[in-house]
Write an enzyme that holds these catalytic residues in place. Structure first.
Site, PDB file in Angstrom:
ATOM      1  N   GLU A   1      27.630  42.523 -12.787  1.00  0.00           N
ATOM      2  CA  GLU A   1      26.184  42.509 -12.987  1.00  0.00           C
ATOM      3  C   GLU A   1      25.549  41.398 -12.164  1.00  0.00           C
ATOM      4  OE1 GLU A   1      24.753  42.273 -16.982  1.00  0.00           O
ATOM      5  OE2 GLU A   1      26.180  43.756 -17.759  1.00  0.00           O
TER       6      GLU A   1
ATOM      7  N   GLU B   1      30.505  40.159 -21.396  1.00  0.00           N
ATOM      8  CA  GLU B   1      29.919  38.822 -21.556  1.00  0.00           C
ATOM      9  C   GLU B   1      30.364  38.061 -22.804  1.00  0.00           C
ATOM     10  OE1 GLU B   1      25.686  39.338 -21.123  1.00  0.00           O
ATOM     11  OE2 GLU B   1      25.863  39.682 -18.952  1.00  0.00           O
TER      12      GLU B   1
END
Length: 434
Positions: free
Chosen positions: A339, A216
């Site tokens: 995710e 991320e």
């Protein structure tokens, strides 16, 4: 073309001697038919050699346009879970205070998943990073293992069950999620060093199929602007090529950023920049792009704001296509949703988002690992309930609609083997010796 040219060249002869010309045309037609037959035979043989041959695969994967394929040429999908903990101050997968680690892997397998995304931090490999929260009465064979040796044991267990592993450099230090892929404490040099160490250590082990380079990137992270301190695409190329130089079998998994040209999306989920600035690897068929996607319970993004949650089933696919799915749709490279997850599978906005996303992934053959196996993910919960034993059946029911078979062959025999502590105790050193 050569045959047609020959016919035109013979036109004068045909006028002088029609019978002779007809004979020559017949010969040319026979040659033409023979050439077509030969070409068709070559194509058939080539197709037979390159088409999917089930059961003949080394276990490593590569890409073909927008597909993930094994060494037999068979298309595969990763349909798995995240089992986190190595990236936290526990320095071990969570849940081992109440469960046996092998029972946990057995349950992951029995629930139909074929892949585990295994988050870790760079701090895991420090000698001072001792595992916490492991009940050694339940897990006696883990006693004395830490860091790389403990990771080896989990991977060894996954191998025995036919599960694949994606290593995810989730955090730099325990429980700390930086905006960029490095910090002052963990500079880019160490980030690269640790990946190269892992690539070398696991070379030839086809249980580990890929490296998710950094989790991320967001905030100041950019894509394609050439700034060496913030350009995530540039850093991903550097790390990916360094890994492939040591271990050319791994998939290189590159997440997005959160903003591109003033368009904001989820952390790591915005891959719009890859259209103009694609990641360039030394082994091009090892590139996989990755996105993360969440629902309104994590943050109520503008695209969730509707008076009728049912409408999201029709509006969300365009959002996903714009930000990440287009890369697989147009055959640039496969996309892996590393995710996604949430508590609700109902008729509310969160539930509609989750159910619609699973349907979208299945329809478009997009791989995923669900967040998370663990129940202790604060804003999403997990597949396991809080007792760490029973499962959230509503999640299993939805995910079971899109699960792919095992990518490895489960092994017979016991997994109670001696760990790799002796073999790995000298595998890692930071800073590296000169």
């Amino acid at each position: 073309m050569l045959v047609l040219a020959s016919v035109f060249l013979l036109a004068p002869v045909m006028k002088k001697n029609t019978m002779r010309s007809l004979s020559l045309i017949r010969v040319l037609l026979v040659l033409l038919l023979a050439s077509v037959f030969l070409l068709a035979t070559v194509i058939t043989i080539w197709h037979a050699l390159t088409q999917c041959q089930d059961g003949i695969s080394s276990g490593f994967l590569h890409t073909f346009h927008g597909e993930l394929v094994n060494t037999s040429g068979c298309e595969v999908q990763l349909t798995g879970v995240n089992w986190f903990g190595f990236e936290t101050s526990a320095f071990a997968p969570h849940g081992l205070e109440v469960r046996n680690w092998q029972d946990m892997l057995d349950q992951i397998q029995l629930d139909g998943f074929n892949t585990i995304r295994l988050p870790y931090s760079n701090q895991l490999f420090d000698p001072s990073s001792k595992p916490q929260g492991i009940n050694y009465q339940l897990n006696p064979d883990l006693k004395g293992l830490q860091g790389l040796a403990l990771m080896d044991r989990i991977i060894q267990g996954a191998h025995i069950r036919g599960l694949k592993i994606i290593l995810d450099r989730h955090d730099t230090t325990a429980d700390y999620r930086p905006e960029l892929w490095y910090t002052k404490q963990v500079p880019q040099r160490r980030w690269l060093h640790d990946w190269i160490m892992l690539a070398h250590h696991y070379r030839g082990n086809d249980t580990i199929i890929g490296a998710d380079l950094a989790n991320e990137p967001h905030g100041p992270a950019t894509w394609g602007d050439g700034n060496p301190g913030t350009d995530w695409r540039m850093a991903a190329e550097q790390a990916g090529n360094a890994i492939l130089a040591v271990n050319p079998k791994w998939l290189i998994i590159v997440e997005g950023v959160d903003q591109y040209q003033n368009d904001s999306y989820w952390w790591g989920g915005n891959l719009e920049g890859a259209a103009k600035f694609p990641v360039r690897l030394s082994v091009p068929d090892k590139l996989v792009y990755s996105a993360h996607d969440y629902g309104p319970a994590v943050y109520n993004q503008p695209w969730f704001q509707t008076t009728n949650p049912a409408d999201l089933a029709h509006t969300l696919p365009a959002v996903w296509q714009k930000h990440w799915a287009y890369l697989q749709e147009n055959g640039t490279a496969p996309v892996f949703v590393g995710e996604f997850g949430g508590r609700s599978m109902g008729q509310d906005a969160e539930g509609v988002w989750q159910r619609t996303l699973v349907t979208y992934l299945k329809t478009n053959n997009i791989s995923y690992t669900y967040w998370a196996w663990n129940p202790n993910s604060g804003d999403t919960g997990g597949i396991l309930n809080d007792d760490w034993t029973t499962v959230n059946q509503s999640k299993i029911d939805i995910l079971s609609a899109y699960q792919w078979p095992k990518l490895g062959q489960p092994q017979s025999g016991s997994s109670n083997q001696r760990g790799n502590a002796d073999a790995v105790k000298n595998a890692y050193q930071w800073p590296p010796s000169k």
